[in-house]
Design an enzyme around this catalytic site. Structure first.
Site, PDB file in Angstrom:
ATOM      1  N   LYS A  73     -85.608  52.588  23.666  1.00 36.34           N
ATOM      2  CA  LYS A  73     -84.908  53.871  23.475  1.00 36.34           C
ATOM      3  C   LYS A  73     -84.634  54.097  21.993  1.00 36.34           C
ATOM      4  CE  LYS A  73     -82.838  53.987  28.049  1.00 36.34           C
ATOM      5  NZ  LYS A  73     -81.831  53.415  28.925  1.00 36.34           N
ATOM      6  N   GLN A  83     -75.868  51.488  28.645  1.00 43.38           N
ATOM      7  CA  GLN A  83     -76.918  50.896  29.484  1.00 43.38           C
ATOM      8  C   GLN A  83     -76.292  50.215  30.708  1.00 43.38           C
ATOM      9  OE1 GLN A  83     -80.322  51.117  28.823  1.00 43.38           O
ATOM     10  NE2 GLN A  83     -80.600  50.165  30.830  1.00 43.38           N
ATOM     11  N   ASP A 119     -76.906  60.947  29.864  1.00 46.35           N
ATOM     12  CA  ASP A 119     -77.403  60.445  31.156  1.00 46.35           C
ATOM     13  C   ASP A 119     -77.029  61.398  32.294  1.00 46.35           C
ATOM     14  OD1 ASP A 119     -79.007  58.195  31.171  1.00 46.35           O
ATOM     15  OD2 ASP A 119     -77.331  56.779  31.078  1.00 46.35           O
TER      16      ASP A 119
END
Ligand code: NDP
Length: 307
Positions: free
Chosen positions: A59, A103, A126
C-alpha cells in the site's frame, strides 16, 4: 460433431485497476498543480503478522507511486489500545493526512470497533466507520469500502445500466457483502443477500442476473448454480495446495476464488478470474478514496474516476 460450449467473457480486473490507478495519478497531479494539495494516506499496522506486513508495504509503495504522501506507522504487537487511539487522534488532526487506514486484524487485546470508531469519518478511506456505513445506507456522499466499490465499477463497466437486474450476494460481512448490497440497491437492482443459514442456496443463486460471491470457501459456487448468461463476480481469495503433487509437497499453493471458475466460464456471460479479477481493484479503490477524501477536505470537487 458437438459444438464447443461458448465461454464467458473474462472481466479483466487487473487491466481495469491499472486504468483506474492511472486516472487517480493524473487527477492527483492536477490537484497538486491547481490547488497545491498532495493527498496523504497514513497506514497503521500493529504487530508482525507477515501477510499484513506485505499488504502494508505494498500500500505504501502504491500510494507513493500515485504521487501521494504515504506514512506508515508500525507499532509493536503489545502496543496498548490507548497508544493506538492517541496516534489516531494525532492523524485525525494532521491536515496533511487525508486518509487513515488501520490494517486488520488487530491483536486480540485491542477493541477493533473502538479503533475504527476513533477514525475521523472523512478520513476513513476503508469506509468501515458507522458514519460511512450510514451514509451509504441513506445515499449521502461518504467513503465506500474499497472491495465492493471495485466490484461495482467492474459490473458497470461490463454491463452499463444495472437497473432492474436481480443481484444475489453470497456473504453478509460488513466489509464486502453488506456494502455490496447497498451499492447494488442504489443502482436499482433487486438485491438478495445470502449467508450460511440460507435455504437452498443453489436455487437462489440461479435467480441471479448478477451473482457476487464473498464467502471464503474455495470453489463453493458450482456451474449449475449459475443462470446461463449471468454475470459472476468472485470476491473470494482462497489458498489451496498446488495441483502438482510434487509442488504441493513443497508447500506450494495456488489461489482460487469462491466460484468453480472452469464451470462458471461455460455458463456465465461475464466472470471475474481469481487472481486478476476483484483483487487488484481493492488497492486501486483505496487510492481513489484517498484522492476523494483530499478533494473534499479542500472543498474541491473530485474528478470522476470510474471510467
Ligand atoms: P467473512 O468470513 O467475514 O464472511 C463470509 C460470509 O460468507 C458470511 O456472511 C457467512 O455467513 C457466509 N458463508 C460462509 N459459509 C457459507 C455457506 N456455506 N453458504 C453460504 N454462505 C456462507 O468473509 P469476508 O466477507 O471478509 O470475505 C469473503 C471472501 O472474500 C474471502 O475469501 C476473503 O479472502 C475475500 N476478500 C477479498 C478481498 C479482495 O480484495 N478481493 C477483500 C476482502 C475479502 P454467516 O454470516 O451466516 O456466517
Amino acid at each position: 460433431m458437438t459444438a464447443e460450449p461458448s465461454r464467458a467473457t473474462l472481466i479483466d480486473g487487473k487491466a481495469f485497476a491499472a486504468g483506474l490507478v492511472e486516472r487517480v495519478t493524473a487527477a492527483t497531479a492536477r490537484l497538486q498543480s491547481a490547488h497545491g494539495l498532495k493527498p496523504g494516506l497514513a497506514v497503521v499496522i500493529v504487530g508482525e503478522d507477515p501477510a499484513s506486513q506485505v499488504y502494508v508495504r505494498n500500500k505504501g509503495e502504491r500510494t507513493q507511486a500515485a504521487g501521494m504522501r504515504s506514512d506508515t506507522h508500525r507499532l509493536s504487537e503489545t502496543t496498548p489500545q490507548a497508544d493506538l487511539l492517541a496516534l489516531i487522534a494525532t492523524l485525525n488532526a494532521d491536515s496533511g493526512i487525508h486518509g487513515i487506514l488501520v490494517q486488520l486484524p488487530l491483536p486480540s487485546h485491542i477493541d477493533t470497533a473502538a479503533v475504527l470508531a476513533a477514525i475521523d469519518p472523512d478520513k476513513d478511506v476503508d469506509g468501515f466507520h458507522v458514519v460511512n456505513v450510514g451514509r451509504l445506507a441513506v445515499g449521502l456522499p461518504g467513503l465506500v469500502p474499497c472491495t465492493p466499490l471495485g466490484c461495482l465499477m467492474l459490473l458497470k463497466n461490463a454491463l452499463g445500466d444495472l437497473t432492474g437486474l436481480n443481484a444475489v450476494i453470497v456473504g453478509r460481512s460488513n466489509i464486502v457483502g453488506k456494502p455490496m448490497a447497498q451499492l447494488l440497491l442504489a443502482e436499482s437492482c433487486t438485491v438478495t443477500i445470502a449467508h450460511s443459514r440460507t435455504r437452498d442456496l443453489p436455487a437462489l443463486c440461479r435467480t441471479a442476473d448478477i451473482l457476487v460471491a464473498a464467502v471464503g470457501r474455495p470453489e463453493m459456487i458450482r456451474g449449475d448454480w449459475i443462470r446461463p448468461g449471468a454475470t459472476v463476480i468472485d470476491v473470494g481469495i482462497n489458498r489451496l495446495p498446488a495441483r502438482d503433487p510434487a509442488r504441493a509437497a513443497e508447500g506450494k499453493t495456488r489461489l482460487v476464488g469462491d466460484v468453480a471458475f472452469d464451470e462458471a466460464a461455460v455458463v456465465a456471460q461475464y466472470v471475474t478470474p481469481v487472481p486478476g479479477g476483484v483483487g487488484p481493484m481493492t488497492i486501486a479503490c483505496l487510492l481513489a478514496n484517498t484522492y476523494t477524501a483530499a478533494c473534499r477536505a479542500a472543498g474541491v470537487t473530485p474528478e470522476r474516476l470510474d471510467a
